[in-house]
Design an enzyme around this catalytic site. Structure first.
Site, mmCIF file in Angstrom:
data_model
loop_
_atom_site.group_PDB
_atom_site.id
_atom_site.type_symbol
_atom_site.label_atom_id
_atom_site.label_comp_id
_atom_site.label_asym_id
_atom_site.label_seq_id
_atom_site.Cartn_x
_atom_site.Cartn_y
_atom_site.Cartn_z
ATOM 1 N N ARG A 55 66.574 -9.872 71.342
ATOM 2 C CA ARG A 55 67.543 -8.615 71.235
ATOM 3 C C ARG A 55 68.400 -9.221 69.870
ATOM 4 O O ARG A 55 68.868 -8.034 69.027
ATOM 5 C CB ARG A 55 68.233 -8.648 72.346
ATOM 6 C CG ARG A 55 69.470 -7.771 72.245
ATOM 7 C CD ARG A 55 69.976 -7.305 73.710
ATOM 8 N NE ARG A 55 70.529 -8.583 74.416
ATOM 9 C CZ ARG A 55 71.732 -9.097 74.133
ATOM 10 N NH1 ARG A 55 72.592 -8.317 73.519
ATOM 11 N NH2 ARG A 55 72.078 -10.044 74.926
ATOM 12 N N TYR A 108 68.874 17.887 64.532
ATOM 13 C CA TYR A 108 68.146 17.879 65.814
ATOM 14 C C TYR A 108 69.028 17.891 67.037
ATOM 15 O O TYR A 108 70.193 17.359 67.029
ATOM 16 C CB TYR A 108 67.574 16.281 65.635
ATOM 17 C CG TYR A 108 66.906 15.761 66.640
ATOM 18 C CD1 TYR A 108 65.821 16.680 67.277
ATOM 19 C CD2 TYR A 108 67.260 14.716 67.431
ATOM 20 C CE1 TYR A 108 64.981 16.201 68.643
ATOM 21 C CE2 TYR A 108 66.481 14.313 68.566
ATOM 22 C CZ TYR A 108 65.656 15.019 68.991
ATOM 23 O OH TYR A 108 64.847 14.372 70.307
ATOM 24 N N ASP A 181 69.897 11.241 58.432
ATOM 25 C CA ASP A 181 68.560 11.294 59.166
ATOM 26 C C ASP A 181 67.441 11.445 58.038
ATOM 27 O O ASP A 181 67.202 12.973 57.850
ATOM 28 C CB ASP A 181 68.534 12.123 60.252
ATOM 29 C CG ASP A 181 67.494 11.643 61.449
ATOM 30 O OD1 ASP A 181 66.419 11.438 60.688
ATOM 31 O OD2 ASP A 181 67.630 12.117 62.616
ATOM 32 N N LYS A 206 58.178 8.690 64.039
ATOM 33 C CA LYS A 206 57.379 9.815 63.494
ATOM 34 C C LYS A 206 56.535 9.431 62.413
ATOM 35 O O LYS A 206 55.701 8.632 62.709
ATOM 36 C CB LYS A 206 58.649 10.919 62.971
ATOM 37 C CG LYS A 206 59.632 11.192 64.067
ATOM 38 C CD LYS A 206 59.234 11.866 65.051
ATOM 39 C CE LYS A 206 60.161 12.612 66.022
ATOM 40 N NZ LYS A 206 61.082 11.430 66.942
#
Length: 400
Positions: A55, A108, A181, A206
């Protein structure tokens, strides 16, 4: 070094003295052992130190972070479990109750949703601007609590390209941290840090991974101090990248420039044909003449991208009918993979918005979003043509 070369030669740490594997190893371990308690404690405070717990850091994940840093031209990166993990992690790390965020109006739907939640739960004020005029930011940022500017390189799904150079210069002059973004453009088409952005976020799901088999996200920072400010909060949030997802993304990146070339060529060809089709009332593609962002896209982007949207005649029902009739393309929510996908934003990605908010965001009720893949352009156009007609269309030898 050219970007295509950087993409092929992803960052890979030496496996042993004098040699290293050509493929980045997958280190699928949750924790790492130490001989010294003092060394273990010291490593926990350094995002670039020895590996302690995945993590907090992992060799495969770090290879992805360093690769993305090089592709975007940044000083460091943090990999996340998803694109929304990256957006939420950055926002939660940098905002406090009572702060103000200036956001591009056409964003978005997931970004809209997290901003709305922060506004409701923590009293963070969100001011919307068109993204076309730096003067709007200057007016909104007069408020002393203005902390962030949030933009998209190519807005999803309208294809709007904001005035990145103007807005980012204004943000820098005003002392406002900028977040862009870049998921729809990828570093192949635009590198926002070169225009003055402070943070670039990606859904690596993506184009970066490109094969519809990864869930991931990343934030790349222009300043190492800003990355170190965000890193502890993201560790606490727990939206860390999975090593296997990072490994799959690293497998996809070497072909990114080649894939983007085909995505852009196919999308441009479809946009031109759709623009001339009598059953289509509007086409939104930034490198299509007549698009509001056409001239700006030619200056900011090295290609139009693989995402286009259009409005079939007949409104909401026509849009829904189209996405159910395609055969080569598939009805699915994601984008950026090698296959062509379609969706109806008003009932999926932007379903959180009411009719007024949809109109403000430029999303018509019948709008169809098309993530154009790398298939043969002629096959894609035949599929689009049959889906725009009444009655059953050909199967193309494919199943839905």
């Amino acid at each position: 070094m050219e970007l295509i070369t950087r993409a092929v030669h992803v960052v890979n740490e030496p496996f042993q003295s004098g040699s290293w594997p050509l493929s980045v190893p997958l280190v699928q371990s949750s924790a790492f052992a130490f001989d010294s308690a003092a060394e273990l404690a010291g490593a926990m405070a350094d995002p670039d130190g020895r590996y302690v717990y995945s993590r907090r850091g992992n060799p495969t994940v770090r290879a992805l972070e360093q690769t993305l840093t090089g592709l975007e031209g940044g000083e460091g990166a943090i990999a996340f479990a998803s694109g929304m993990g990256a957006i939420s992690g950055v926002l939660l790390a940098l905002l406090r109750p009572g702060d103000r965020v200036v956001a591009q109006r056409c964003l978005y739907g997931g970004t809209h949703a997290v901003l709305a939640d922060l506004s409701e739960r923590y009293g963070i004020e969100v001011v919307r601007i068109s993204g076309d005029d730096p003067g709007e930011l200057e007016a909104a940022a007069v408020h002393p609590a203005t902390r962030l500017l949030v933009l998209e390189t190519i807005a999803n799904p309208t294809g709007q390209v904001p005035d990145l150079p103007g807005l980012l210069a204004a943000a820098r002059a005003l002392g406002v941290t900028s977040v862009v973004d870049n998921s729809l453009a990828s570093p192949v088409l635009c590198r926002p840090l070169e225009h003055g952005a402070d943070i670039v976020v990606h859904s690596t799901t993506k184009y970066l991974s490109g094969h519809s088999d990864v869930l991931g996200g990343a934030a790349v920072f222009a300043d190492e101090g800003l990355r170190r400010r965000v890193w502890p909060r993201t560790v606490e949030l727990g939206a860390c990248a999975d090593p296997f997802a990072a490994w799959l993304t690293l497998r996809g990146i070497p072909t990114l420039p080649l894939r983007m070339r085909e995505h852009c060529a196919n999308a441009a060809a479809l946009a031109e044909r759709l623009d001339a089709h009598p059953g289509v009332t509007a086409v939104h593609y930034p490198r299509l003449a007549g698009h509001p962002s056409y001239e700006r896209a030619g200056k900011v982007l090295s290609g139009g991208g693989g995402l286009l949207s259009f409005e079939p005649a007949g409104g909401r029902e026509a849009g829904r009918a189209f996405v159910e009739r395609v055969r080569v393309a598939k009805l699915a929510l994601s984008l950026g993979g090698v296959e062509t996908l379609v969706t109806h934003p008003a009932s999926t990605s932007h379903r959180e918005l009411d009719e007024a908010a949809l109109e403000a965001a430029g999303v018509a009720p019948g709008l169809v979003r098309m993530s154009v893949g790398i298939e043969d352009a002629g096959d894609l156009w035949s599929d689009v043509q049959q889906a725009l007609q009444d009655g059953p269309g050909p199967s193309f030898g494919l199943t839905k």
